[in-house]
Structure formats: structure tokens, C-alpha cells
Scaffold this active site. Structure first.
Site, PDB file in Angstrom:
ATOM      1  N   HIS A   1       0.834  -1.205   0.000  1.00  0.00           N
ATOM      2  CA  HIS A   1       0.000   0.000   0.000  1.00  0.00           C
ATOM      3  C   HIS A   1       0.871   1.258   0.000  1.00  0.00           C
ATOM      4  O   HIS A   1       0.535   2.255  -0.656  1.00  0.00           O
ATOM      5  CB  HIS A   1      -0.916  -0.021   1.224  1.00  0.00           C
TER       6      HIS A   1
ATOM      7  N   GLU B   1       1.848   1.927  -3.452  1.00  0.00           N
ATOM      8  CA  GLU B   1       0.726   2.484  -4.209  1.00  0.00           C
ATOM      9  C   GLU B   1       0.719   4.009  -4.114  1.00  0.00           C
ATOM     10  O   GLU B   1       0.494   4.708  -5.101  1.00  0.00           O
ATOM     11  CB  GLU B   1      -0.589   1.915  -3.690  1.00  0.00           C
TER      12      GLU B   1
END
Length: 459
Positions: A79, A82
């Protein structure tokens, strides 16, 4: 899934460029809905679905990595990446990336799941080359500057704090931990404050290098797109960045099964000063490749998938015990979850749980009646088609299908599978899944006596 694959082309160019193999996976009528795949040298796959009648296109790149691929100390790294890939490349700053898409009225975003990550942009069809250039640039040439990593750490910690403030979200993370324990599937996608604070530039860069080479990536585009043009533009973008990799590299196939620890009869209660108690009652489900998934989808729809479902009618409509109540399924490569969520006043937790258990036990023993089955098949069929009415949903379907199954299924075939579900199919999957001993996760201001009684709900 059962693919309908027709081979078309697989040749080198006259300039001696390495082989790019192209297949037609689904043949639409007059080219509408045709799905093609090209595998480039280096293992990068490009999948497109053509819809000439629309004026938009969605372009995405899927990475074969999710929070399931993290060690405990790397929790949240997927994440984190990301976020970081939006922070700038050698030729674009973070502002340049967002401004380029904003300037043409497009939208751009990304999401991280337990088994994959996706970066995408939705634009007018005439602006597709821009979207391809920007997203490919992010995936191949991001700088991962130490100062950006430090700045984004604060953003991610705020995201964790925001999620923690919503017990309706947190209870699903708690349920995953209840079912899977301290395993990759049981840990939160966002990571924790401690793991995020422990991630530095070197660790993130190594993680990126390991999981973002072309063999782990799938490009997907849907809408008013020309497959050959998309392939050329993607290949050019990756070649400019020197990111195509070794010509003999083989694409990574769908994720295989692993040894997943699942528990039964476990109760986790997290005390919080909330107005509602948030409940998830559930049990192990089935893997996403399991042929029983069609029957389970019909069962889930009838049990808690809409306003006419059993749980909604019994808990909300007849008794007014909850505003939000539903059931859901989650399928992974080797396992799955089936859960029932409800949010209710703390003093009604036991009444709600009893109704949930009664309905689950009833369906596990007897299945669905004919009217429920017909209604669930119709609802699931309609929602499947309506959910594919925009190019973003189509991009998600073909990208996820390539990544998770390695093949494509037409909408007509999906509808046929749903319509073919029989009462016996539902009864069997109900016994197999709902007949298991459940586990329970609860967040709310429960008193000690209430909390101790919760174990009776899974006995």
C-alpha cells in the site's frame, strides 16, 4: 473459468524486434466486446476489450502483489508503494502527474488488495495515449525519493487513523484476523503504525524491484480502444524506460494455493465507546477458482444480498434491529471467507446474533425455496450485467481475470453459469460452507457480561 480462446498472430517484425504473441480470447459481434491479449517480450501482458460505441477508455496496470506477499516487518509496504508511485518520476513531478489527467477531465487512482494492486486512469478515448504514457511512466520510472517516502508516511498514518475511526471498517479487519490469525491474510492491508514507521527507502525499493518487473504486471484497457495501438504505445513506454526486461522471461501465472491457517469457533471482542456494536459472524468460504462459487453467489444473494434477502427482512424490516445488515463472500487463491455483518445497538447484539445463526442454520439444513432461488438468480444476473456498464468496470474484469484466472469468460457464459445453479447445488454449498462452526468479531461498548455471552453464539 472456461476460456474461449482463438489464436491469431505471433510473429516478429521486419525490423527484427522480438516476438509479441497475440490472441483473441473472446470474439464479440462486429468487434464489439472483443477481448485480445498480447504477450510482449519480457513477459508483459496487454489485454483489451473493445467497445466502439462509447467515448471513454479506462487504462490500468495490475501488479501481481498484495499485502499477502509481505513479511510481518514489511506490513503495509504494498500500500505504501501504491502511494509512492504517484509522487514523481524522472520526467514528471507529483503535480505533473495529477495535472496531466485533471487537464483532460479524467480521473486517476489506485487500490491495494490482499493479492493484487491496480493503478488506473479513465479518460476520453482521444486522451488514451496520455493516460497510457502517464500510468506507464509511474510504473516504470518512479524515483522513490527518500523525502517523498518520509512525507507520504504521514499521509498513510493519517489514513490508518481515519480507518481506525470507522468501526464499521475495522470490524472486517478484525474478522480477517479472527479467521486467519497473525498470517498475511489476517493482517491489515494498510499495515500498522509500527510497521509503516519501520519502512525505509531501501526496503521499499527492494520490494518494488522484486514485485514490479514485467512478468508480474498486466496491462488492461477497455472502451473505445484499438488493441494494436494500445500494444504499440505500451511497448514504446516500457522500452523508453528500459523496463521490458529479458526477452525470454515468462509471465507469472495465477497465484497458487498455499498453507492457510483458518480457525473455527473463535470470538474476538474489541471494546470501544461507540453508539453501535459492529458484528461480523462468519466461517471459512471457498477459493475463487472453486466451481461452487456460482452456487455460493446465489446463496449469498438470497441470504443477505439485498432488500428482499432473509437477513434484511428478518432483522431490519420485521424487527427493526439494525439499519445495515448484509452477507458477503471473499475468495482468495486457496481459501475464502463467508461473513454476515450487522450494526446494532449494544443491548440488541444477542438478539441479532441469534437471528443470524437461526437463518444460517436454516439455510445450511434446507437450502432455498424455489421462489428465493429464482429471485436470487435474477438479482445476481442483473447486478452482474449492470455492474459492467462502464469502462472502468470492464477494465477491472479483464485485468483481474487475467491475473487471477489466466483466462477470460464472456458475460453470456457468466450468466449461463448463474442460471444453471440448481436447488441441489445451493443445498450442497450451504452444507459445506454454512454448516461449519462460525467465528465472531465484535466492536462496541459491551459490558463484561455481554461479552462473555458471545461465546454462546458460536457454540
Amino acid at each position: 473459468m472456461t476460456p474461449r480462446t482463438r489464436r491469431t498472430t505471433a510473429r516478429t517484425s521486419s525490423e527484427g524486434r522480438a516476438v509479441a504473441r497475440t490472441q483473441t480470447l473472446l470474439k464479440g459481434e462486429n468487434g464489439i466486446g472483443t477481448v485480445r491479449r498480447t504477450t510482449l517480450p519480457g513477459g508483459l501482458r496487454v489485454v483489451t476489450e473493445t467497445l466502439p460505441s462509447v467515448r471513454s477508455a479506462t487504462f490500468g496496470i495490475w501488479a501481481h502483489v498484495g499485502s499477502r506477499d509481505e513479511s510481518p516487518s514489511l506490513g503495509g509496504a504494498t500500500h505504501y508503494l501504491e502511494h509512492l508511485l504517484f509522487k514523481g518520476t524522472k520526467k514528471r513531478s507529483a503535480l505533473d502527474i495529477s495535472a496531466a489527467i485533471d487537464a483532460v477531465g479524467g480521473e486517476m487512482n489506485a487500490f491495494t488488495a490482499k493479492e493484487y494492486t491496480c493503478y488506473y486512469a479513465r479518460v476520453l478515448d482521444t486522451d488514451l495515449p496520455l493516460a497510457i504514457d502517464v500510468v506507464c511512466d509511474m510504473l516504470t520510472d518512479s524515483l522513490l525519493e527518500p523525502e517523498d517516502i518520509d512525507a507520504e508516511r504521514g499521509v498513510i498514518l493519517e489514513e490508518i487513523a481515519m480507518t481506525e475511526d470507522d468501526p464499521g471498517d475495522v470490524v472486517h479487519d478484525l474478522f480477517a484476523h479472527t479467521m486467519f490469525g497473525d498470517t498475511p491474510l489476517g493482517r491489515p492491508v494498510l499495515g500498522t503504525v509500527d510497521t509503516v514507521n519501520g519502512l525505509d527507502r531501501d526496503r521499499i525499493a527492494r520490494f518494488f524491484k522484486k514485485h514490479y518487473d514485467p512478468t508480474h504486471l498486466i496491462v488492461a484497457a477497455a472502451g473505445n480502444v484499438d488493441h494494436a495501438k494500445v500494444v504499440r504505445q505500451v511497448r514504446s513506454a516500457f522500452e523508453r524506460a528500459g523496463a521490458l526486461g529479458s526477452e525470454d522471461a515468462v509471465p507469472v501465472g495465477p497465484r497458487g494455493g498455499g498453507r492457510t491457517i483458518r480457525t473455527a469457533g473463535r470470538v474476538d471482542v474489541q471494546g470501544r465507546k461507540t453508539e453501535q456494536a459492529h458484528i461480523v459472524l462468519g466461517m471459512p468460504g471457498i477459493a475463487r477458482t472453486d466451481d461452487r462459487r456460482w452456487a455460493l453467489g446465489v446463496l449469498n444473494t438470497a441470504l443477505g444480498g439485498g432488500m428482499s434477502s432473509r437477513l434484511f427482512q428478518e432483522i431490519r424490516e420485521k424487527r427493526g434491529l439494525a439499519y445495515s445488515v448484509y452477507s458477503y463472500t471473499s475468495g482468495f487463491a486457496d481459501c475464502g471467507l463467508f461473513g454476515v455483518y450487522a450494526g446494532c445497538r449494544p443491548n440488541q447484539v444477542h438478539d441479532v446474533l441469534k437471528i443470524c445463526r437461526d437463518e444460517i442454520d436454516q439455510v445450511a439444513e434446507h437450502g432455498l425455496d424455489d421462489d428465493e432461488l429464482r429471485r436470487a438468480v435474477g438479482q445476481l444476473s442483473g447486478s452482474t450485467v449492470l455492474g459492467l456498464e462502464d469502462t472502468g468496470a470492464l477494465m477491472n474484469r479483464i485485468g483481474k481475470s487475467e491475473l487471477c484466472w489466466g483466462e477470460q469468460m464472456s458475460v453470456d457464459e457468466m450468466l449461463r453459469r448463474i442460471a444453471a445453479v440448481t436447488p441441489d447445488d445451493v443445498r450442497q454449498v450451504a452444507r459445506d460452507v454454512l454448516g461449519r462452526r462460525p467465528s465472531l468479531s465484535v466492536i462496541g461498548p459491551l459490558k463484561d457480561k455481554q461479552a462473555s455471552r458471545l461465546h454462546e453464539s458460536v457454540a
